[in-house]
Design a protein around this motif. Structure first.
Motif, mmCIF file in Angstrom:
data_model
loop_
_atom_site.group_PDB
_atom_site.id
_atom_site.type_symbol
_atom_site.label_atom_id
_atom_site.label_comp_id
_atom_site.label_asym_id
_atom_site.label_seq_id
_atom_site.Cartn_x
_atom_site.Cartn_y
_atom_site.Cartn_z
ATOM 1 N N GLN A 104 -16.000 -10.276 14.473
ATOM 2 C CA GLN A 104 -16.640 -11.578 14.328
ATOM 3 C C GLN A 104 -15.947 -12.611 15.214
ATOM 4 O O GLN A 104 -16.604 -13.396 15.911
ATOM 5 C CB GLN A 104 -16.596 -12.008 12.864
ATOM 6 C CG GLN A 104 -17.543 -13.136 12.509
ATOM 7 C CD GLN A 104 -17.707 -13.257 11.003
ATOM 8 O OE1 GLN A 104 -16.792 -12.976 10.240
ATOM 9 N NE2 GLN A 104 -18.880 -13.678 10.571
ATOM 10 N N GLU A 105 -14.620 -12.609 15.205
ATOM 11 C CA GLU A 105 -13.870 -13.566 16.028
ATOM 12 C C GLU A 105 -14.097 -13.331 17.517
ATOM 13 O O GLU A 105 -14.069 -14.281 18.311
ATOM 14 C CB GLU A 105 -12.383 -13.469 15.695
ATOM 15 C CG GLU A 105 -12.037 -13.997 14.299
ATOM 16 C CD GLU A 105 -10.589 -13.732 13.919
ATOM 17 O OE1 GLU A 105 -9.923 -12.923 14.626
ATOM 18 O OE2 GLU A 105 -10.118 -14.318 12.923
ATOM 19 N N SER A 163 -24.270 -14.607 9.459
ATOM 20 C CA SER A 163 -23.028 -14.128 8.860
ATOM 21 C C SER A 163 -23.240 -12.771 8.243
ATOM 22 O O SER A 163 -24.273 -12.528 7.609
ATOM 23 C CB SER A 163 -22.543 -15.107 7.797
ATOM 24 O OG SER A 163 -21.549 -14.521 6.983
ATOM 25 N N LEU A 187 -13.845 -7.472 2.490
ATOM 26 C CA LEU A 187 -13.523 -7.584 3.916
ATOM 27 C C LEU A 187 -14.705 -8.095 4.748
ATOM 28 O O LEU A 187 -14.558 -8.330 5.951
ATOM 29 C CB LEU A 187 -13.050 -6.233 4.454
ATOM 30 C CG LEU A 187 -11.659 -5.784 3.982
ATOM 31 C CD1 LEU A 187 -11.405 -4.323 4.378
ATOM 32 C CD2 LEU A 187 -10.575 -6.686 4.539
ATOM 33 N N GLY A 188 -15.864 -8.246 4.118
ATOM 34 C CA GLY A 188 -16.998 -8.843 4.823
ATOM 35 C C GLY A 188 -18.201 -7.953 5.011
ATOM 36 O O GLY A 188 -19.169 -8.344 5.670
ATOM 37 N N THR A 201 -13.591 -8.869 10.584
ATOM 38 C CA THR A 201 -13.109 -10.184 11.007
ATOM 39 C C THR A 201 -12.806 -10.216 12.495
ATOM 40 O O THR A 201 -13.160 -11.177 13.201
ATOM 41 C CB THR A 201 -11.859 -10.573 10.206
ATOM 42 O OG1 THR A 201 -12.200 -10.668 8.817
ATOM 43 C CG2 THR A 201 -11.316 -11.918 10.669
ATOM 44 N N ARG A 202 -12.172 -9.166 13.012
ATOM 45 C CA ARG A 202 -11.833 -9.133 14.434
ATOM 46 C C ARG A 202 -13.085 -9.133 15.300
ATOM 47 O O ARG A 202 -13.155 -9.844 16.308
ATOM 48 C CB ARG A 202 -10.944 -7.923 14.734
ATOM 49 C CG ARG A 202 -9.562 -8.041 14.125
ATOM 50 C CD ARG A 202 -8.767 -6.772 14.237
ATOM 51 N NE ARG A 202 -8.446 -6.432 15.619
ATOM 52 C CZ ARG A 202 -7.698 -5.386 15.970
ATOM 53 N NH1 ARG A 202 -7.207 -4.579 15.030
ATOM 54 N NH2 ARG A 202 -7.443 -5.138 17.231
#
Length: 210
Positions: free
Chosen positions: A124-125, A207, A182-183, A121-122
């Motif tokens: 990706q952001e 994605s 978590l992705g 997530t980090r």
């Protein structure tokens, strides 16, 4: 106001249970590799977690790992092509120095380690993520490969390796499920190589869960 300059390089995060073949896959890909295991905390760190009901340090818990420093190194590699990273000796549970990692002008590199999913997530952001993959070989195959590797490399004492290996074999399906949540996309080696090839040829990336 002008838009920020594009990030020249992106990362594929490669996770999976210990012994699932991440390092071999990363080497086979031909892409530059950042070893996330070098960001483990040192053995004397008071924040290290313990295995429940034991005095063993839980090296498979995300709290045994320095995620902030790992993310900072990934971002620096993506923006500049170079960063300094720790050199970690697993048998000593200690950092023994630093080394430069240089990915040059490549559009893609791999950051591999058992905790890679923790920073999906980090990344990706921050706009640096190309894909996130979770490699799985099955609990029994992973147990055998992990134990023989750790024994050959003298990573820890034999009793600790046996206890850890048995525990991780029982937990493997839940580990993969967590990393997927978590992705990270769960896949075998063949599919992972295909997604790496696709990531190397596309920008911006899709994605990671697609």
């Amino acid at each position: 106001m002008s838009s920020p300059p594009p990030i020249p390089t992106r990362v594929v995060l490669l996770c999976g249970p210990s012994g699932s073949g991440k390092s071999l896959l990363a080497a086979r890909s031909g892409l530059p590799v950042l070893r996330l295991d070098d960001f483990y905390k040192e053995g004397a760190d008071p924040t290290l977690p313990l295995v429940s009901g034991s005095s063993d340090i839980d090296w498979d818990h995300p709290d045994s790992w320095d995620a902030d420093t790992a993310v900072a190194s990934i971002v620096e590699l993506c923006r500049t092509g170079r960063t300094d990273v720790p050199v970690y000796d697993i048998s000593l549970s200690a950092r023994t120095g630093t080394e430069a990692v240089d990915v040059g002008r490549t559009p893609l590199f791999i950051a591999e380690g058992i905790f890679a999913a923790e920073i999906v997530t980090r990344c990706q952001e921050l706009g640096v993520l190309a894909d996130a993959l979770c490699l799985s070989r099955g609990p029994v195959r992973t147990f055998r490969r992990r134990f023989l590797r750790d024994l050959r490399e003298g990573r820890k004492s034999v009793p600790l390796l046996v206890r850890r290996g048995w525990r991780l074999m029982r937990l493997e399906r839940s580990i993969v499920a967590r990393q997927s949540a978590l992705g990270a996309h769960p896949c075998d080696r063949h599919e992972a190589l295909g997604r790496l090839a696709a990531a190397a040829g596309r920008r911006p990336a899709a994605s990671p869960a697609s």
